[in-house]
Design an enzyme around this catalytic site. Structure first.
Site, mmCIF file in Angstrom:
data_model
loop_
_atom_site.group_PDB
_atom_site.id
_atom_site.type_symbol
_atom_site.label_atom_id
_atom_site.label_comp_id
_atom_site.label_asym_id
_atom_site.label_seq_id
_atom_site.Cartn_x
_atom_site.Cartn_y
_atom_site.Cartn_z
ATOM 1 N N ARG A 41 -8.324 -1.315 11.124
ATOM 2 C CA ARG A 41 -7.057 -0.796 10.574
ATOM 3 C C ARG A 41 -7.220 0.288 9.514
ATOM 4 O O ARG A 41 -8.279 0.514 8.973
ATOM 5 C CB ARG A 41 -6.211 -1.938 10.016
ATOM 6 N N ASP A 42 -6.075 0.937 9.239
ATOM 7 C CA ASP A 42 -5.880 1.880 8.138
ATOM 8 C C ASP A 42 -6.617 3.212 8.339
ATOM 9 O O ASP A 42 -7.540 3.559 7.589
ATOM 10 C CB ASP A 42 -6.285 1.239 6.791
ATOM 11 N N ASP B 15 -11.155 -6.614 1.180
ATOM 12 C CA ASP B 15 -10.198 -7.680 1.445
ATOM 13 C C ASP B 15 -10.642 -8.976 0.752
ATOM 14 O O ASP B 15 -9.808 -9.739 0.275
ATOM 15 C CB ASP B 15 -10.121 -7.881 2.962
ATOM 16 N N TRP C 9 1.843 -0.878 9.825
ATOM 17 C CA TRP C 9 0.904 -1.003 8.716
ATOM 18 C C TRP C 9 0.408 0.352 8.222
ATOM 19 O O TRP C 9 0.909 1.403 8.607
ATOM 20 C CB TRP C 9 -0.237 -1.934 9.120
ATOM 21 N N THR C 10 -0.634 0.269 7.397
ATOM 22 C CA THR C 10 -1.035 1.437 6.607
ATOM 23 C C THR C 10 -1.558 2.606 7.432
ATOM 24 O O THR C 10 -2.232 2.424 8.446
ATOM 25 C CB THR C 10 -2.042 0.969 5.542
ATOM 26 N N GLU D 297 -10.719 -2.445 3.998
ATOM 27 C CA GLU D 297 -9.356 -1.985 4.231
ATOM 28 C C GLU D 297 -9.193 -0.609 3.597
ATOM 29 O O GLU D 297 -9.886 -0.260 2.639
ATOM 30 C CB GLU D 297 -8.338 -2.945 3.594
ATOM 31 N N ASP E 94 0.781 -1.248 0.000
ATOM 32 C CA ASP E 94 0.000 0.000 0.000
ATOM 33 C C ASP E 94 0.817 1.305 0.000
ATOM 34 O O ASP E 94 1.797 1.412 0.725
ATOM 35 C CB ASP E 94 -0.878 0.089 1.248
HETATM 36 C C1 FRU Z 1 -3.993 -3.643 2.554
HETATM 37 C C2 FRU Z 1 -3.425 -4.014 3.907
HETATM 38 C C3 FRU Z 1 -3.881 -3.075 4.997
HETATM 39 C C4 FRU Z 1 -2.812 -3.234 6.040
HETATM 40 C C5 FRU Z 1 -1.575 -3.415 5.193
HETATM 41 C C6 FRU Z 1 -0.562 -4.371 5.751
HETATM 42 O O1 FRU Z 1 -3.251 -4.167 1.499
HETATM 43 O O2 FRU Z 1 -3.770 -5.347 4.219
HETATM 44 O O3 FRU Z 1 -5.178 -3.329 5.472
HETATM 45 O O4 FRU Z 1 -2.718 -2.124 6.876
HETATM 46 O O5 FRU Z 1 -2.009 -3.894 3.922
HETATM 47 O O6 FRU Z 1 0.595 -4.424 4.947
#
Ligand code: FRU
Length: 536
Positions: free
Chosen positions: A145-146, A233, A81-82, A200, A22
């Site tokens: 997340r994210d 996802d 992560w993101t 995501e 990402d």
């Molecule tokens: C999307 C993701 C996000 C996560 C990150 C981990 O591709 O799965 O949800 O934060 O990549 O690398």
């Protein structure tokens, strides 16, 4: 492996080696575009995720910088992560990102530049009180997340969204904060759609209804529409929808419930995932970054030592002609790579024929093309009730009266290898319906690559020609139809159509209609994407 080195691109962003996914925290600061990304420093497969970092003056030429953040805390031990950046009114940068903790719980963390006077933002500090958010009651510890870029409310608070799911319903949770340290979960989600699974990399932003300029993430009111984007996802595609944001309830309603997030429009009908926009205050535009993975095998990725590209950044605007979709277009800076060009005017392509286009080379191109179908054929063609879809049809071989027609990209002389990028037109109820597709079924003689056919419907309005823009860069073909109403990014791995053997052709597989094509084709220079001089 030098045998596969031609697959590396010349003007797309990629790390020197190993795995990338990402885009993270894109922003413009003190004259530089910053790009962070999910990166595995140890292998060409996903894992050990940290934040890679690069800077550019123009979104095209890049300087790689040292890793911005690594997994050095309990709250991000299993991955940095993101996340997204917010630039506060006083110019301060706030970075929010997801950490996967030592127990693989997804939490949100705060980070900021160690030295705001450093235009390169080399060093990052993680807030000592991290994590600032943990999964709320009712949310699974692995479904949180994210965080998005924050936007400002009229109450004087900042608001962010975080992707999640409840059962099979994908949702975008909403939190309000005044200091990015303390947060309050809002009683309602921004939005949710049953059956779409985990959301995501949620993105939420306004687009102007009246101009092609971008607007700041906090803009609201009757002048704008709001976009919600989720990366599903479950099916690995980025879906968006246009709608109206209600600031008081902090909820969003789609214009058309039938083309809601996850069940309607996609940014791209090829490979394009986990994308993120930012408002570029330098040029007053909204810019979209998207991760374009490989479609060869993991074994091949490990052999070549790298995996993934970022798409050429795209400006995103509302299509004010249709009012029902976005327009995506490569940032204008990519045109600075254009070298010499060839023009082809009103080339006739007869039904069932292929016409070679005489170019010096065909592996680094920017192609602008328009096509017209002959009027007589259009009038006399019988109506058809055929149910067509790019993905389930027989690709560019499937002939009807009015198509397919378009380009054969990265093709060898014998046409054993070719990737058709094309329009397919149907006449029904007196009107035309147009599809835009990319057919990978003959893209490579290799067996371990994806050979799907991509594409979707594209609106073609009264009086418009069929128009196409295609960026070709060795192993990627990024295609934009009708000014960016429908886009398709494709990774292809020819074995013969490489170097000087790669060619470009026009084709017309319509049965009845002549096609007239006009094109301007530029050879593209390579971008400078340079390693960091290790002098620190
Ligand atoms: C999307 C993701 C996000 C996560 C990150 C981990 O591709 O799965 O949800 O934060 O990549 O690398």
């Amino acid at each position: 492996n030098s045998m596969l080195s031609w697959q590396r691109t010349a003007f797309h962003f990629q790390p020197e080696k190993n795995w990338m996914n990402d885009p993270n925290g894109p922003l413009f600061y003190k004259g530089w575009y910053h790009f962070f990304y999910q990166y595995n420093p140890n292998a060409a497969v996903w894992g050990d995720i940290v934040w890679g970092h690069a800077v550019s003056r123009d979104l095209i030429h890049w300087l790689h910088l040292p890793l911005a953040m690594v997994a050095d805390q309990w709250y991000d031990q299993n991955g940095v992560w993101t996340g997204s950046a917010t630039i506060l009114p006083d110019g301060k940068i706030v970075m929010l990102y997801t950490g996967s903790t030592n127990e693989s719980v997804q939490v949100q963390n705060l980070a900021y530049p160690a030295d705001p006077n450093d235009p390169l933002l080399l060093d990052w500090v993680k807030y000592s009180g991290n994590p600032v958010l943990v999964p709320p009651p009712g949310i699974d510890t692995k479904d949180f997340r994210d965080p998005t870029t924050a936007w400002y409310t009229s109450e004087g608070k900042w608001r962010i969204s975080i992707g999640s799911k409840i059962g099979k319903t994908g949702i975008a949770l909403i939190y309000d904060t005044e200091d990015f340290i303390n947060y309050k979960l809002q009683p309602q989600a921004l939005h949710g759609v049953p059956g779409t699974g985990m959301w995501e990399c949620v993105d939420f932003y306004p687009v102007s209804r009246t101009s092609q300029n971008g607007v700041d993430t906090s803009a609201t009111g009757p002048e704008v529409k709001h976009v919600v984007k989720a990366s599903l996802d479950d099916d690995r595609h980025d879906y968006y929808a246009l709608g109206t944001y209600n600031e008081v309830t902090s909820t969003w309603t789609p214009d058309n419930p039938e083309i809601d997030v996850g069940i309607g429009l996609r940014y791209d009908y090829g490979i394009f995932y986990a994308s993120k926009t930012f408002y570029d205050q330098n040029k007053g535009r909204r810019v979209l970054w998207g991760w374009i993975g490989e479609s060869d095998s993991e074994v091949a990725d490990v052999k070549k030592g790298w995996a993934s590209l970022q798409g050429i950044p795209r400006t995103v605007t509302l299509d004010t002609k249709t009012g029902s979709n976005l327009l995506q277009w490569p940032v204008e800076e990519v045109e600075s790579l254009r070298l010499r060009s060839n023009e082809f005017n009103k080339v006739e392509v007869k039904p069932g024929s292929v016409v070679p286009l005489d170019l010096d080379a065909a592996t680094q191109l920017d192609i602008v093309a328009e096509f017209e179908l002959d009027k007589k054929a259009l009038e006399k063609t019988a109506e058809s009730n055929e149910e067509f879809s790019c993905t389930t049809s027989h690709g560019a071989r499937h002939r009807n009266a009015l198509g397919p027609f378009g380009l054969l990209v990265l093709a060898d002389d014998s046409l054993v290898e070719q990737t058709p990028v094309y329009f397919y037109v149907q006449k029904s109820n007196g009107t035309l319906k147009t599809f835009f597709c990319t057919d990978q079924s003959r893209s490579s003689a290799a067996n371990d690559v994806n050979k799907q056919i991509y594409g979707n419907f594209v609106p073609v309005l009264e009086g418009e020609k069929f128009t196409l823009r295609v960026l070709v860069d060795h192993s990627i073909i990024e295609s934009f139809a009708q000014g960016g109403r429908t886009t398709i990014s494709s990774r292809v791995y020819p074995t013969r159509a490489i170097y000087g053997s790669a060619k470009l052709f026009l084709f017309n597989n319509a049965i009845e209609a002549d096609v007239t094509a006009s094109l301007k084709i530029w050879q593209m220079n390579s971008a400078f994407i340079r390693p960091y001089p290790n002098t620190r």
